[in-house]
Write a protein that holds these residues in place. Sequence first.
Motif, PDB file in Angstrom:
ATOM      1  N   LEU A   1       0.834  -1.203   0.000  1.00 37.65           N
ATOM      2  CA  LEU A   1       0.000   0.000   0.000  1.00 37.65           C
ATOM      3  C   LEU A   1       0.871   1.256   0.000  1.00 37.65           C
ATOM      4  N   LYS A   2       1.930   1.179   0.792  1.00 39.11           N
ATOM      5  CA  LYS A   2       2.847   2.320   0.881  1.00 39.11           C
ATOM      6  C   LYS A   2       3.479   2.586  -0.480  1.00 39.11           C
ATOM      7  N   GLU A   3       3.921   1.496  -1.125  1.00 41.04           N
ATOM      8  CA  GLU A   3       4.536   1.641  -2.442  1.00 41.04           C
ATOM      9  C   GLU A   3       3.559   2.245  -3.449  1.00 41.04           C
ATOM     10  N   ALA A   4       2.291   1.924  -3.253  1.00 41.82           N
ATOM     11  CA  ALA A   4       1.291   2.438  -4.193  1.00 41.82           C
ATOM     12  C   ALA A   4       0.907   3.871  -3.864  1.00 41.82           C
ATOM     13  N   GLY A   5       1.403   4.361  -2.735  1.00 43.84           N
ATOM     14  CA  GLY A   5       1.093   5.740  -2.369  1.00 43.84           C
ATOM     15  C   GLY A   5      -0.155   5.874  -1.516  1.00 43.84           C
ATOM     16  N   TYR A   6      -0.591   4.787  -0.913  1.00 43.24           N
ATOM     17  CA  TYR A   6      -1.776   4.847  -0.061  1.00 43.24           C
ATOM     18  C   TYR A   6      -1.426   4.429   1.370  1.00 43.24           C
ATOM     19  N   GLU A   7      -0.366   4.999   1.855  1.00 46.09           N
ATOM     20  CA  GLU A   7       0.112   4.645   3.172  1.00 46.09           C
ATOM     21  C   GLU A   7      -0.951   4.891   4.247  1.00 46.09           C
ATOM     22  N   ASP A   8      -1.712   5.958   4.049  1.00 47.18           N
ATOM     23  CA  ASP A   8      -2.716   6.294   5.060  1.00 47.18           C
ATOM     24  C   ASP A   8      -4.057   5.620   4.807  1.00 47.18           C
ATOM     25  N   GLY A   9      -4.050   4.728   3.856  1.00 51.55           N
ATOM     26  CA  GLY A   9      -5.287   3.994   3.593  1.00 51.55           C
ATOM     27  C   GLY A   9      -6.299   4.824   2.818  1.00 51.55           C
ATOM     28  N   PHE A  10      -7.535   4.305   2.734  1.00 49.37           N
ATOM     29  CA  PHE A  10      -8.596   5.008   2.019  1.00 49.37           C
ATOM     30  C   PHE A  10      -9.926   4.410   2.453  1.00 49.37           C
ATOM     31  N   GLU A  11     -10.993   4.975   1.910  1.00 46.48           N
ATOM     32  CA  GLU A  11     -12.323   4.483   2.278  1.00 46.48           C
ATOM     33  C   GLU A  11     -13.065   4.000   1.047  1.00 46.48           C
ATOM     34  N   VAL A  12     -13.689   2.834   1.124  1.00 45.75           N
ATOM     35  CA  VAL A  12     -14.456   2.344  -0.028  1.00 45.75           C
ATOM     36  C   VAL A  12     -15.763   1.696   0.403  1.00 45.75           C
ATOM     37  N   GLU A  13     -16.647   1.557  -0.579  1.00 46.63           N
ATOM     38  CA  GLU A  13     -17.888   0.812  -0.359  1.00 46.63           C
ATOM     39  C   GLU A  13     -17.663  -0.643  -0.745  1.00 46.63           C
ATOM     40  N   PHE A  14     -18.195  -1.528   0.064  1.00 46.65           N
ATOM     41  CA  PHE A  14     -17.939  -2.954  -0.104  1.00 46.65           C
ATOM     42  C   PHE A  14     -19.295  -3.658  -0.223  1.00 46.65           C
ATOM     43  N   TYR A  15     -19.582  -4.212  -1.408  1.00 47.14           N
ATOM     44  CA  TYR A  15     -20.852  -4.919  -1.628  1.00 47.14           C
ATOM     45  C   TYR A  15     -20.773  -6.338  -1.085  1.00 47.14           C
ATOM     46  N   ALA A  16     -21.773  -6.696  -0.277  1.00 49.20           N
ATOM     47  CA  ALA A  16     -21.826  -8.057   0.256  1.00 49.20           C
ATOM     48  C   ALA A  16     -23.192  -8.659  -0.031  1.00 49.20           C
ATOM     49  N   MET A  17     -23.196  -9.903  -0.479  1.00 55.94           N
ATOM     50  CA  MET A  17     -24.437 -10.531  -0.919  1.00 55.94           C
ATOM     51  C   MET A  17     -25.462 -10.690   0.195  1.00 55.94           C
ATOM     52  N   PRO A  18     -26.714 -10.365  -0.098  1.00 53.17           N
ATOM     53  CA  PRO A  18     -27.757 -10.464   0.919  1.00 53.17           C
ATOM     54  C   PRO A  18     -28.273 -11.884   1.087  1.00 53.17           C
ATOM     55  N   GLU A  19     -27.954 -12.761   0.152  1.00 58.11           N
ATOM     56  CA  GLU A  19     -28.538 -14.108   0.191  1.00 58.11           C
ATOM     57  C   GLU A  19     -27.453 -15.157   0.160  1.00 58.11           C
ATOM     58  N   PRO A  20     -27.725 -16.295   0.789  1.00 55.54           N
ATOM     59  CA  PRO A  20     -26.732 -17.366   0.687  1.00 55.54           C
ATOM     60  C   PRO A  20     -26.638 -17.874  -0.742  1.00 55.54           C
ATOM     61  N   ARG A  21     -25.459 -18.117  -1.195  1.00 60.59           N
ATOM     62  CA  ARG A  21     -25.237 -18.708  -2.510  1.00 60.59           C
ATOM     63  C   ARG A  21     -24.414 -19.978  -2.299  1.00 60.59           C
ATOM     64  N   PRO A  22     -24.398 -20.849  -3.314  1.00 67.88           N
ATOM     65  CA  PRO A  22     -23.663 -22.115  -3.139  1.00 67.88           C
ATOM     66  C   PRO A  22     -22.198 -21.890  -2.758  1.00 67.88           C
ATOM     67  N   TYR A  23     -21.622 -20.819  -3.266  1.00 70.40           N
ATOM     68  CA  TYR A  23     -20.197 -20.574  -3.031  1.00 70.40           C
ATOM     69  C   TYR A  23     -19.972 -19.693  -1.811  1.00 70.40           C
ATOM     70  N   MET A  24     -21.043 -19.179  -1.213  1.00 71.47           N
ATOM     71  CA  MET A  24     -20.885 -18.290  -0.068  1.00 71.47           C
ATOM     72  C   MET A  24     -22.124 -18.322   0.818  1.00 71.47           C
ATOM     73  N   PRO A  25     -22.014 -19.000   1.958  1.00 69.63           N
ATOM     74  CA  PRO A  25     -23.201 -19.175   2.790  1.00 69.63           C
ATOM     75  C   PRO A  25     -23.706 -17.889   3.432  1.00 69.63           C
ATOM     76  N   ASP A  26     -22.820 -16.953   3.718  1.00 72.63           N
ATOM     77  CA  ASP A  26     -23.268 -15.733   4.382  1.00 72.63           C
ATOM     78  C   ASP A  26     -22.387 -14.558   3.984  1.00 72.63           C
ATOM     79  N   GLY A  27     -22.751 -13.906   2.892  1.00 75.95           N
ATOM     80  CA  GLY A  27     -21.947 -12.827   2.321  1.00 75.95           C
ATOM     81  C   GLY A  27     -21.657 -11.714   3.311  1.00 75.95           C
TER      82      GLY A  27
END
Lengths: 535, 326
Positions: free
Chosen positions: A361-387
Motif C-alpha cells: 500500500l505504501k509503495e502504491a502511495g496509499y500509506e494512510d489507507g482510504f475508504e471504499v464501499e464494499f458490496y456483500a451478498m444479501p442471500e446465501p449462494r452455493p459458493y458463499m453461505p453468508d456474504g
Amino acid sequence: MKFRKSAFLIIGLLFVLSTVLAGCGGNSAGGQGKTLIYGRGADSPKLDPALVTDGESFRVTGNIMETLVQYEKDSMNVTEGLATEWKNSEDGKKWTFKLRDDVKFHDGTKFNAEAVVFNFQRWMNREHLGSKKDDFIYYGSMFGGYKGDKGHVIESVKAVDEYTVEFTLKKPQGPFLQNLAMSPFAIASPKAVKKDPSKFAEHPVGTGPFKFKSWKKNDSITLEKNNDYWKKGLPKLDRVIFKSIPDNSARLTALQSGDIDVMDGLNPDDAKRVEKNKQLQLYKRPPNNVGYLAFNMEKKPFHKKKVRQAINHAVNKKGLIKSFYANLAEPAKNPMPPSLWGYNDKVEEYEYDLDKAKKLLKEAGYEDGFEVEFYAMPEPRPYMPDGRKIAEYIQADLKKIGIKTKIVSPEWQSYLEDTQEGKHEMALLGWTGDNGDPDNFLYVLLDKDNTKIPAQNISFYKSDKLHDILIEAQKETDQSKRTEYYQKAQEIIHEDAPWVPLVYATPPLAGQSYVKGYVPHPKGTESLAEVDIQK
Amino acid sequence: MLIPVLIGMSVITFFIVHAIPGSPAKALLGERASPEALHQLEEKMGLNDPLYIQYFNYIKNLLQGDLGTSIQTGQPVSEEIIPYLAATFELALFAMVIAVFFGVNLGIFSAWRQNSSVDYLSMVIALIGVSMPVFWLGLMEQWIFAQELAWFPSSGRLDSRLFFEPVTHFYFLDALIQGDFVVLQDALKHMVLPAVALGTIPMAIIARMTRSSMLEVLRSDYIRTARAKGVGELLIIYKHALKNALIPIVTVFGLQMGLLLGGAILTETIFSWPGVGRYLYDAIHARDYAVVQSGILVVATIFVLINLIVDLLYAWIDPRIQYGKE
C-alpha cells in the motif's frame, strides 16, 4: 334443540381428533421395491432441461434424459454417453459422432441420428413446433446464439446414417465437446415432443435410467425404473422420489426421522452432527465453483495493481473457511476450481501477511489507507453461505492496514444489477461452472469482452494479453494445447490480481447409511442409476 | 363492495410488484445473465413496454378470465393455482377447527370461573399462544413430535411413497371419495403438526375474545333470570350466553381465516406444505409477475368473500341485524 346440535358438533370434533391420534404410530403402506427419497430445497420449475438453467430441474431431468457425451462419475472430464466415439476434423470445424445402436426412448421409439438432429433443430430454431413462448436459454449462451444470429456456432447438424451424426461449425469452438455434456443438451424423444410441444416440460420422455411417473407441484416428483435401460443391470432402484422441503433444518429433521433418504443443502453447521450420527453419512460435493472478491478497476484506487495485491495479502482465507464454511471449502488461488482440467497448481497464493500488505500500500502511495464501499451478498449462494458476515470478517482485517470499508447489501436482484453496472468499488460474488471448461470461468468472468454493461466481468479488468490467449484457446480443439493456454492465463490473472479468489466451496450433503453408491457430482446434480439401498 | 376492492387490489399489486428492483429475466438467468440473452428475454416477455400498457394488457386479459401464464413454468396461473389453494384451504380449515374448538371453550371456561386459578392459567396459555412465533412453535413441534417421539411426519401433505391421484386436491375429500383409508389416515397424520402450529395464534385470540365477551353477557339480567329459574349451568352457558357473545367471536374468526389463508407462508415453509403462500413467495423471488398479481388477487377475493359470509352470519346469529332494511 340448539344445545343438542352443538353437543353433536363437539362430539363430532372429538371423534375427528381421536381418529387423528389413533392414526399415530402405525406405518403407512410403502410402495413395492426399493424407493429412494431425495430431499431438496425447491421444486423443479420445468422438466424440459433445454428450457431451464436451474439445478433443481436438471437434478430430475438428468435421470430421465441423457446427453451424447457425459461427464465422468466424479469429475468434469468428458466420457462416452449416447455416443460411443467421436472425432474432430483437422480444421476443427467438423465433429462426427457414432451413436449407440441399442437405445430406446421410454415411449418405445428408437434412439438414432434423426432424433439427435431433431433435438438440435428444435433448440437452434427456438420457435420450432409452436413452443413460441419458450427460449432455449442455455443453447443460446453456449453456442453463441440461435440460427440466423451472427455468433451462432453450429452451421448444420445432419444424420450421415442411422447411427452417425455430423456437426459442421462455422468456426472451431474449443469447449464444444464439454458443452455437449451439459444437462440442457439431453436428447428428448421426438415423438413425445411432437405430440404436445407445450406440455413436454410436464411429461419428459428420454432414454435415461428412470421414467417420469408423476409430479405434485411444490411437493414431489416420482420417477420409475426404466426396465429397458441400455446399461445392463441398472438402475438398481425401482423408484426415485424428489421431495421439496424448503427449510434446511426441517429437511435434516426429515432425514433424521427417516422420511427421506438423501438430502441436498445441508447447513455447514450441521455437518458435525451428521458425522457423529451412525445412522447417517456425510457427503461433500467436489467444488465446481469459486467465491471471490472483485475490485472495480475503473475506480480509484483499484486502478493500481499494488493496491489490489495488498488486499490479496490482507484476506485470511483459512480463518474465513473455518468460521463460515465449517471447514467445508478450500482456499482459492485461481479463478477456476481444481476439479477442472487446466487448473494451474503452480500459481503461488498471496499469503496472509498484513505487513506485506502495508508495504505494498505504501509503495502504491496509499500509506494512510482510504475508504471504499464494499458490496456483500444479501442471500446465501452455493459458493458463499453468508456474504455479509464474510464481508465483516474481511472488513476487520482491512481496517488493520488502514482501509475503511462500508458494507452495503442491497436486495439480490439489485445487487446483481449494481455490480453488473459497475456501481460498486469492491464486491463479493461467485460463479458455479456450467460445462467443466476453463473458458466458462476465465473468459466469462475476466475477459475484456465481458465488461460491457451489464457486465459479467465485474472487475472491469481489461487485459489485451489475456484476451488474446483466451481467444486462441477458444479456437483450439486440442485439449493439451488448450491446457497450456489456460495455465498461462491463470498466471497473468494472478499477477494482475483483479480479484481476491476466496474459496472453492464443497457443499455438504447427508444421507442414510444404508444408501450405497451415491456420488455427488461437481456439476451439482447426478445420475442415480448406480445408487442402491441396502438395509 | 367487492368490485372496487378488487380493482384497488389489482392496481396496488401490479405497481408494487413492478416496483421491486430486478426483472423476471434476470431472476431466470441469475449470475449468468449475459447482456444479449437478458435483452432478448425481456423483449420476449414484453417487459420493455411502458408500465401502463403492461397494466392495460393485464386487465384486458383478466376481464377475459385469463389470469396470465407463469414465467417460470409456462403454465396458466388459473390452472396451476388450484392445488395450492386447495392445500392452503384444507390446512386453514383444520387450523380453524382447532382454534375455534379450543379457543371458545378455553374462553368460556375462563369467563365462567373468572379470577380462579383456572382462569389465570388459561389466560397465560392464551398470552403465550399469541406471543409465540409460528416458526419457533413449528420447529419445536417437529423436534419433539416428529424427530424424538416420531408420532407424526415432519413435512408434506402425504407420504410420497403412497401413490394417489388427487381430483379435487382436497386430500381428505379425495381420499373419502376414492374410499382410500390409508391415504386418509396418512393425510390426517400430516395435518396435525402444521394445523396446530397455524391454529395456535387464532386460538389464543379467540379465547381472549370469548372470555371478555362472555364475561359481559354472563353479568346481564337475563342470565340472572335464567339462573333464578333454575336452568342448568351448561345450558345457560352454551345456549343462552354463548349465542349473544358470539358476534365479536365470529368477527375475529372471519378476520383470522383471511389471515390464515394469506399468512400461512411460514407454516407452509417449515412443514413443506405445498400451499398458496409458498407459491406466492417463490413467485416473488422469481419476479414471476403474473403469478404474484393474479395469486394475490385470488387470495384477496377469497378474503373479501369470507368477510361477506361473516357479515351474513351476523344476521343469522342476531336476528335484530337485518340487511337492506333500515
